[in-house]
Design an enzyme around this catalytic site. Structure first.
Site, PDB file in Angstrom:
ATOM      1  N   ASP A  76      -9.112  19.542  10.783  1.00  0.00           N
ATOM      2  CA  ASP A  76     -10.176  19.992   9.775  1.00  0.00           C
ATOM      3  C   ASP A  76     -11.196  20.694  10.570  1.00  0.00           C
ATOM      4  OD1 ASP A  76     -11.420  20.665   7.462  1.00  0.00           O
ATOM      5  OD2 ASP A  76     -11.538  18.537   6.868  1.00  0.00           O
ATOM      6  N   GLY A  78     -14.326  20.999   9.984  1.00  0.00           N
ATOM      7  CA  GLY A  78     -15.493  20.167   9.817  1.00  0.00           C
ATOM      8  C   GLY A  78     -16.694  20.813   8.701  1.00  0.00           C
ATOM      9  N   ASP A 280      -4.717  14.653   2.407  1.00  0.00           N
ATOM     10  CA  ASP A 280      -5.387  13.607   3.253  1.00  0.00           C
ATOM     11  C   ASP A 280      -6.527  13.131   2.708  1.00  0.00           C
ATOM     12  OD1 ASP A 280      -6.939  16.433   3.586  1.00  0.00           O
ATOM     13  OD2 ASP A 280      -8.220  14.865   4.271  1.00  0.00           O
ATOM     14  N   CYS A 332       5.944  -6.049  -0.746  1.00  0.00           N
ATOM     15  CA  CYS A 332       5.429  -4.902  -0.003  1.00  0.00           C
ATOM     16  C   CYS A 332       6.041  -5.139   1.536  1.00  0.00           C
ATOM     17  CB  CYS A 332       3.977  -4.808   0.200  1.00  0.00           C
ATOM     18  SG  CYS A 332       3.205  -3.952   1.294  1.00  0.00           S
ATOM     19  N   CYS A 334       4.720  -4.307   4.399  1.00  0.00           N
ATOM     20  CA  CYS A 334       3.537  -4.267   5.484  1.00  0.00           C
ATOM     21  C   CYS A 334       3.361  -5.433   6.182  1.00  0.00           C
ATOM     22  CB  CYS A 334       2.212  -3.776   4.787  1.00  0.00           C
ATOM     23  SG  CYS A 334       1.383  -5.048   4.309  1.00  0.00           S
TER      24      CYS A 334
HETATM   25 ZN    ZN Z   1       1.399  -5.020   1.702  1.00  0.00          ZN
END
Ligand code: ZN
Length: 379
Positions: A76, A78, A280, A332, A334
């Site tokens: 970016d 900025g 983003d 999940c 993760c």
């Molecule tokens: Zn998770």
């Protein structure tokens, strides 16, 4: 368009780029990001110019080598941060009022981490991003607050287009010079996409459809590798998504479209429906660090992903998680949900252990990358 050819390989679309503003996704390293299924990052050239400085990163081999990141990096300019500083919105206290300002030449502002105010011009911003070695560069733009008067919005569109044209010219000059500052056999032909970085312009115009259309058409006439929707999208309102959709319709279907700062999960899905393929946003990482976790209510692959119904948000610091045996989100993949009861994360936040931010951020990024992969299947 199912992928974007970058200098660091094809980026499958849609893609969600976590914000690595200061060359780090806070609390995570590159291996953590890969483990979350992250494929590309967004850095902020203005912040990096302040600290550690573009020349230091360049001397260390560019942003990829510096951060240990092998995938594509977008930078970016900025501009958004600069205007939020000038507008006194986010970091106003750090800026002396007489030290900051905007003119046709560029922005005068106090770069974070630097003592004196400096000029940020379109050319300078472009060169900073080239020297960082970013794969996707953004033209410097003027981003006024959403409720700024019409005259300010009009002025911002005029400058944004003029600056984009200057960035485009500087980009062509930089490519001609080549990476070593000039090719021996005279100017080289512009390298093809996939071998050179990509330059994206930013569409401004606030809430005014006529201004948005004018900005889109004038940028399109100049011609860029892709187009970002700019503004203050953290304010995820109905007007935002309406404007996001209109701008997409004025652009060719094959033009890569980036929703800057987009956004909440339902906004991201709506922008995807409108044709945007790059996103983003600070939401998953910033919210994670504050103990706010996003959860799919059902397997996203089997969900219609309509409105806000497909997910919920929890505050893990709430007392109700003191003894919670279940993972934050059963199923999940993760590291947090695979290994720990929700009560453990609650405890880590309670004792302010740094691993709380890491595990919560990883969970939220996995929430986003799972959502992105489901959209990819549906494209
Ligand atoms: Zn998770």
């Amino acid at each position: 368009v199912t992928s974007l050819a970058t200098t660091h390989g094809p980026l499958p679309l849609p893609a969600f780029l976590p914000d690595a503003t200061r060359a780090v996704v806070k609390a995570l390293d590159a291996d953590d990001l890969v483990a979350c299924g992250v494929e590309a990052l967004m850095v902020n050239a203005l912040h990096l110019a302040g600290s550690p400085g573009v020349s230091r990163i360049e001397a260390l081999g560019g942003a990829h080598a510096f951060m240990g990141w092998r995938g594509p990096i977008a930078s970016d300019s900025g501009g958004f941060q600069a205007f939020s500083m000038i507008g006194g919105k986010a970091m106003g206290a750090a800026v002396a009022p007489d030290a900051a300002g905007v003119s046709d030449e560029g922005l005068r502002l106090k770069v974070p981490g630097r003592a004196r105010s400096e000029w940020l011009t379109p050319e300078r911003s472009l060169r900073q991003q080239m020297r960082l070695g970013a794969d996707i560069l953004f033209c410097l733009d003027q981003c006024p607050p959403p409720r700024a008067p019409a005259s300010v919005q009009r002025e911002a569109v005029r400058r944004t287009v003029a600056w984009a044209e200057r960035c485009r010219r500087e980009f062509a000059a930089a490519l001609e010079e080549g990476p070593a500052g000039g090719s021996p056999g005279g100017p080289a032909a512009t390298p093809p996409v996939g071998v050179r970085p990509l330059l994206f312009a930013v569409v401004q115009g606030g809430d005014d459809p006529d201004l948005r259309r004018e900005c889109t058409e004038r940028l399109l006439a100049l011609g860029f590798d892709g187009y970002g929707f700019g503004g203050w999208p953290v304010d995820d309102s109905g007007t935002l998504i309406e404007m996001v959709s209109r701008v997409a319709q004025w652009l060719p279907p094959e033009a890569p479209k980036h929703g800057l700062g987009i956004g909440k999960p339902e906004t991201l899905v709506e922008a995807w429906h409108a044709g945007y393929r790059l996103f983003d946003c600070v939401i998953p990482t910033r919210d994670g660090r504050h103990g706010r976790l996003y959860r799919h209510r059902e397997d996203p692959a089997a969900s219609p992903l309509q409105g806000r119904a497909f997910y919920d948000e929890i505050g893990i610091t709430h007392a109700r998680y003191e003894r919670a045996r279940e993972p934050v989100e059963p199923g999940c993949p993760c590291p947090l949900c695979r290994n720990y009861p929700a009560a453990y994360l609650h405890h880590l936040f309670e004792i302010r252990d740094p691993s709380a931010a890491r595990l919560a951020t990883m969970h939220n990024l996995v929430f986003y990358t799972r959502l992105i992969r489901v959209l990819r299947e549906r494209a």
